[in-house]
Design a protein around this motif. Structure first.
Motif, short mmCIF file in Angstrom:
data_model
loop_
_atom_site.label_atom_id
_atom_site.label_comp_id
_atom_site.label_asym_id
_atom_site.label_seq_id
_atom_site.Cartn_x
_atom_site.Cartn_y
_atom_site.Cartn_z
N ASP A 152 -15.65 112.68 -9.29
CA ASP A 152 -15.52 111.82 -10.34
C ASP A 152 -14.59 110.85 -10.22
OD1 ASP A 152 -18.05 113.10 -11.11
OD2 ASP A 152 -16.94 114.10 -12.64
N ALA A 153 -13.30 111.26 -10.03
CA ALA A 153 -11.98 110.50 -10.00
C ALA A 153 -12.17 109.71 -8.40
CB ALA A 153 -10.81 111.53 -9.73
N LEU A 154 -12.76 110.29 -7.46
CA LEU A 154 -12.76 109.46 -6.35
C LEU A 154 -13.91 108.51 -6.50
CD1 LEU A 154 -12.66 112.38 -3.48
CD2 LEU A 154 -11.22 110.61 -3.84
N GLY A 155 -15.11 108.92 -7.17
CA GLY A 155 -16.05 107.73 -7.61
C GLY A 155 -15.19 106.47 -8.36
N SER A 156 -14.57 107.01 -9.27
CA SER A 156 -13.94 105.68 -10.02
C SER A 156 -12.80 105.14 -9.18
CB SER A 156 -13.14 106.60 -11.41
OG SER A 156 -12.26 105.56 -12.07
N ILE A 157 -12.18 105.82 -8.30
CA ILE A 157 -11.33 105.01 -7.50
C ILE A 157 -11.96 104.04 -6.47
CG2 ILE A 157 -9.57 105.32 -5.70
CD1 ILE A 157 -8.71 107.77 -7.08
N GLN A 158 -13.18 104.44 -6.21
CA GLN A 158 -13.92 103.74 -5.11
C GLN A 158 -14.57 102.69 -5.92
OE1 GLN A 158 -14.17 104.28 -1.72
NE2 GLN A 158 -15.33 102.44 -1.85
N ASP A 159 -14.70 102.70 -7.19
CA ASP A 159 -15.30 101.68 -7.98
C ASP A 159 -14.36 100.53 -8.27
OD1 ASP A 159 -17.73 102.90 -8.25
OD2 ASP A 159 -17.41 103.65 -10.09
N SER A 160 -13.08 101.11 -8.33
CA SER A 160 -12.07 100.32 -8.77
C SER A 160 -11.47 99.57 -7.42
CB SER A 160 -10.64 100.98 -9.13
OG SER A 160 -11.03 101.62 -10.29
N VAL A 161 -11.74 100.28 -6.31
CA VAL A 161 -11.60 99.74 -4.90
C VAL A 161 -12.62 98.49 -4.58
CG1 VAL A 161 -11.60 100.01 -2.32
CG2 VAL A 161 -10.39 101.48 -4.06
N ASP A 162 -13.66 98.78 -5.05
CA ASP A 162 -15.07 97.79 -4.69
C ASP A 162 -14.71 96.59 -5.65
OD1 ASP A 162 -15.93 99.55 -2.97
OD2 ASP A 162 -17.43 100.43 -4.48
#
Length: 394
Positions: A152-162
């Motif tokens: 979940d954290a990686l997904g959130s980070i990926q969303d932030s990166v996107d």
């Protein structure tokens, strides 16, 4: 047995006690006899030869070789024995050196072992610290979140990166647009700078021209100053001539008008001011008088166009001379008073207090038909005992 053979002599006469001792040790080793017994047997069975060397009796061989009689004992056997003993002694001596070397190596090995022990202790301490660090890492690993939380954290980070990448692309596009605008603006600025340079060049040229023109103006001013001096001189001459020359009064008997008429006493119409009589007393019945009103005026029509030099006004002397303060004399071609030119200056209290007759000089070569006197901006009576207009037909 030849007791005087060189080999036998070398054998039976050791060079030193240590050699003798080594011989006894070797002999005891080979014969398995007690060293003390062998040494005593050797010392007790010696005899002296003619050359002073020691020689052992033949029965020594039997004793040494453990025989019961000395018949089988001969000196060659003893010599072989002595040879073998010498070889053994040499080997023993070499062995002693080797033992000494081994002791030195042992000390070196002990020192190395001590050094290795210190290194091993240091390694043990390092190993202990590493184990503690490993335990701490294991403890931290135990506290890490599970795979779902990390995902979940990686997904959130990926969303932030996107999102950041999207913003970056937008900002980049915006900056590229701004760069294009800046490039365009720079081109316009460059063009404007060129125009400014051209304008500066033109200004410099015009400044040079203005410098020349200023010089011309300065020269003209000097010439004008000289001409003004001439004009002043001519004006002085004209004044003198005016004083000497007397133009006729062209207003006598001409039609006159005024803004109102005072009727509560002797009639004092506008014609009284152009009757040719300068009597300044009211009793002389030659003065005009209007009502007490605002902006009262008097006017004469010369019926023709004249060039007027001056206007002379006679004020009332017996009374009320201050009523003329603020009066303005005008001359021109318009029947509307305010459109005509002003002659002289506005009447002041200083003038009315000192003189009865007040002169108003008009501009030179002014053409006109109407002369007027008006209390501009005043609320009072207007009284005129005579108005003279000196001039000539245009």
């Amino acid at each position: 047995m030849n007791n005087t053979s060189p080999l036998h002599q070398q054998f039976i006469r050791p060079k030193s006690p240590s050699s003798m001792f080594r011989f006894v040790l070797a002999l005891a080793f080979l014969t398995s006899f007690d060293v003390t017994s062998v040494f005593a047997a050797l010392m007790m069975n010696r005899e002296c030869t003619s050359n002073g060397n020691y020689c052992y009796r033949s029965d020594v061989c039997a004793y040494v070789l453990n025989f019961q009689s000395s018949e089988n004992c001969s000196c060659p056997e003893v010599e072989q024995l002595v040879t073998a003993v010498h070889e053994v002694a040499a080997n023993v001596e070499l062995l002693g050196h080797r033992i000494d070397l081994t002791e030195d190596q042992k000390e070196t090995i002990v020192f190395q072992q001590e050094s290795h022990g210190n290194i091993i202790d240091q390694l043990n301490e390092t190993l202990k610290a590493d184990r503690e660090a490993m335990k701490e890492l294991e403890r931290r690993v135990d506290t890490l979140p599970n795979d779902a939380t990390v995902a979940d954290a990686l997904g959130s980070i990926q969303d932030s990166v996107d999102d950041l990448e999207l913003r970056f692309m937008r900002q980049r596009a915006s900056l590229e647009g701004r760069d294009a605008n800046l490039t365009k603006c720079l081109g316009e600025v460059t063009y404007a700078n060129r125009q400014i340079s051209n304008l500066r060049y033109e200004v410099a040229m015009r400044d040079a021209q203005m410098t020349g023109k200023n010089r011309q103006i300065s020269n003209l001013r000097h010439g004008l100053t000289a001409k003004n001096a001439q004009i002043a001189s001519l004006q002085g001459q004209v004044t003198t001539l005016r004083q000497l020359a007397v133009y006729p009064n062209v207003a006598v008997g001409k039609p006159a008008y005024q803004s109102s008429l005072y009727t509560r006493s002797t009639p004092a119409g506008a014609g009284n001011a152009v009757d040719g009589n300068r009597n300044s007393y009211w009793s002389g019945l030659s003065c005009t008088l209007t009502e007490h009103q605002y902006n009262q005026w008097w006017r004469v029509d010369l019926l023709n166009t004249y060039i007027v030099d001056e206007v002379v006004v006679t004020n009332r002397r017996d009374c009320c001379a201050e009523r003329l303060v603020g009066a303005v004399v005008r001359f021109g071609s318009s029947s509307y008073l305010m459109s005509n030119s002003k002659c002289g200056s506005t009447v002041t209290s200083y003038q009315t207090a000192r003189w009865t007759t007040i002169r108003f000089v008009c501009s030179p070569h002014t053409r006109g038909r109407y002369v007027s006197v008006q209390l501009e901006g005043q609320n009072n009576y207007l009284t005129l005992c005579e108005v003279e207009v000196h001039g000539y037909l245009a």
